[in-house]
Design a protein around this motif. Structure first.
Motif, mmCIF file in Angstrom:
data_model
loop_
_atom_site.group_PDB
_atom_site.id
_atom_site.type_symbol
_atom_site.label_atom_id
_atom_site.label_comp_id
_atom_site.label_asym_id
_atom_site.label_seq_id
_atom_site.Cartn_x
_atom_site.Cartn_y
_atom_site.Cartn_z
ATOM 1 N N GLY A 282 0.814 -1.198 0.000
ATOM 2 C CA GLY A 282 0.000 0.000 0.000
ATOM 3 C C GLY A 282 0.852 1.253 0.000
ATOM 4 N N THR A 283 0.212 2.408 -0.202
ATOM 5 C CA THR A 283 0.934 3.676 -0.273
ATOM 6 C C THR A 283 0.345 4.675 0.720
ATOM 7 O OG1 THR A 283 1.349 3.341 -2.639
ATOM 8 C CG2 THR A 283 1.671 5.562 -1.764
ATOM 9 N N PRO A 284 1.027 4.947 1.809
ATOM 10 C CA PRO A 284 0.561 6.009 2.714
ATOM 11 C C PRO A 284 0.539 7.344 1.983
ATOM 12 C CG PRO A 284 2.214 4.621 3.776
ATOM 13 C CD PRO A 284 2.222 4.258 2.321
ATOM 14 N N ILE B 130 -4.591 6.234 3.090
ATOM 15 C CA ILE B 130 -3.745 5.210 2.485
ATOM 16 C C ILE B 130 -4.381 4.756 1.175
ATOM 17 C CG2 ILE B 130 -2.737 2.897 2.786
ATOM 18 C CD1 ILE B 130 -3.112 3.311 5.828
ATOM 19 N N ALA B 131 -3.568 4.486 0.172
ATOM 20 C CA ALA B 131 -4.040 3.820 -1.040
ATOM 21 C C ALA B 131 -3.648 2.352 -0.943
ATOM 22 C CB ALA B 131 -3.424 4.456 -2.279
ATOM 23 N N ASP B 132 -4.606 1.450 -1.169
ATOM 24 C CA ASP B 132 -4.253 0.038 -1.134
ATOM 25 C C ASP B 132 -3.395 -0.300 -2.354
ATOM 26 O OD1 ASP B 132 -5.918 -0.508 -3.330
ATOM 27 O OD2 ASP B 132 -7.564 -1.253 -2.113
ATOM 28 N N ARG B 133 -2.971 -1.536 -2.494
ATOM 29 C CA ARG B 133 -2.008 -1.838 -3.556
ATOM 30 C C ARG B 133 -2.618 -1.795 -4.952
ATOM 31 N NH1 ARG B 133 -0.611 -7.302 -0.549
ATOM 32 N NH2 ARG B 133 -2.536 -8.492 -0.770
ATOM 33 N N ASP B 134 -3.967 -1.661 -5.032
ATOM 34 C CA ASP B 134 -4.611 -1.459 -6.324
ATOM 35 C C ASP B 134 -5.014 -0.007 -6.554
ATOM 36 O OD1 ASP B 134 -4.566 -4.126 -7.324
ATOM 37 O OD2 ASP B 134 -6.122 -4.645 -5.880
#
Length: 270
Positions: A107-109, A124-128
């Motif tokens: 994921g991307t904070p 947060i953005a999840d891995r998708d």
């Protein structure tokens, strides 16, 4: 959090529930917009909301439905270069640990954790790429009342429901052996998240056994309970929004800023 906090829900001193006892479940929804007055006018017309100011300034409001705080509005999309969108927040015991787990799992904070006394929040953005929020601290006063007065549920549209369920489960502590955690079940071709027996979130990636669809733009969709779906759809069109799809029981709407949400017929109480 106190009565003037626009992030995951204002609380009163009495009857306070903490994310240390209720965690992993959706606990608030928030909208980023460009024009606060236009946003207030639109959602007042479509959902019948009223508004309350907050201490963070003129760009923030709390939405009230029948006097119950149901959502936060932040007119900071242009100022902070953020997307116009509805975002669900999930309760976590420790925001730093949740952000670290998300990062470790791809994921991307995006923002935070930031302090909003008496708690902390992060995006947060999840891995998708689907964006969600986390909240550590006090929940709204009488959390069950908030959850039943606010969204009916939230739904993640994604490319692979099972992969997403694993990601969120590991980040948010779903289906763990800890008391108070959320349960994850497979029902009707989708993943269903339950908190205290009630369905509070769904994860959907299309037809059962179908290959992941690369054209799907993963996102969380917030569903609001209403008495008359058609009336809400007509109000949305009249006040500068649009209707993306409409059925007897639900409609996907877009507000004048471009944020999508769903109105769902209010379930009958037993």
């Amino acid at each position: 959090m106190n009565n003037d906090t626009p992030s995951p829900g204002p609380t009163k001193k009495r009857d306070v529930v903490s994310t240390h006892s209720v965690f992993g479940a959706p606990c608030w929804v928030s909208l980023t917009s460009r024009d606060l007055q236009a946003t207030e006018d639109f959602y007042s017309a479509v959902l019948g909301w009223r508004w309350r100011s907050v201490r963070l300034g003129d760009h923030f409001r709390i939405a009230l439905a029948d006097g119950v705080p149901v959502a936060g509005i932040a007119a900071v999309a242009a100022m902070w270069q953020m997307a116009v969108a509805w975002t669900p927040y999930f309760a976590v015991p420790n925001a730093d640990e949740a952000v670290a787990r998300a990062r470790e799992r791809g994921g991307t904070p995006a923002v935070g954790p930031l302090s909003f006394p008496p708690g902390r929040a992060a995006l947060i953005a999840d891995r998708d790429g689907a964006v969600f929020g986390i909240w550590e601290g006090d929940l709204v006063s009488n959390w069950e009342t908030w959850r039943r007065a606010a969204p009916t549920f939230i739904r993640l549209h994604t490319r692979n429901a099972f992969d997403s369920a694993i990601f969120y489960g590991e980040v948010l502590g779903w289906a763990s052996d800890r008391e108070g955690c959320c349960e994850v079940e497979y029902e009707g071709g989708e993943v269903v998240l339950r908190s205290r027996g009630d369905a509070v979130a769904h994860i959907d990636s299309g037809a059962v056994e179908a290959a992941p669809d690369p054209t799907v733009r993963p996102h969380w969709q917030v569903h609001f309970a209403v008495n008359d779906v058609g009336e809400c759809a007509r109000a949305a069109e009249k006040h500068g929004g649009s209707v993306l799809s409409e059925k007897d029981t639900e409609a996907i709407l877009r507000d004048p800023d471009g944020a999508q949400f769903t109105v769902t017929v209010r379930p009958l109480l037993p």
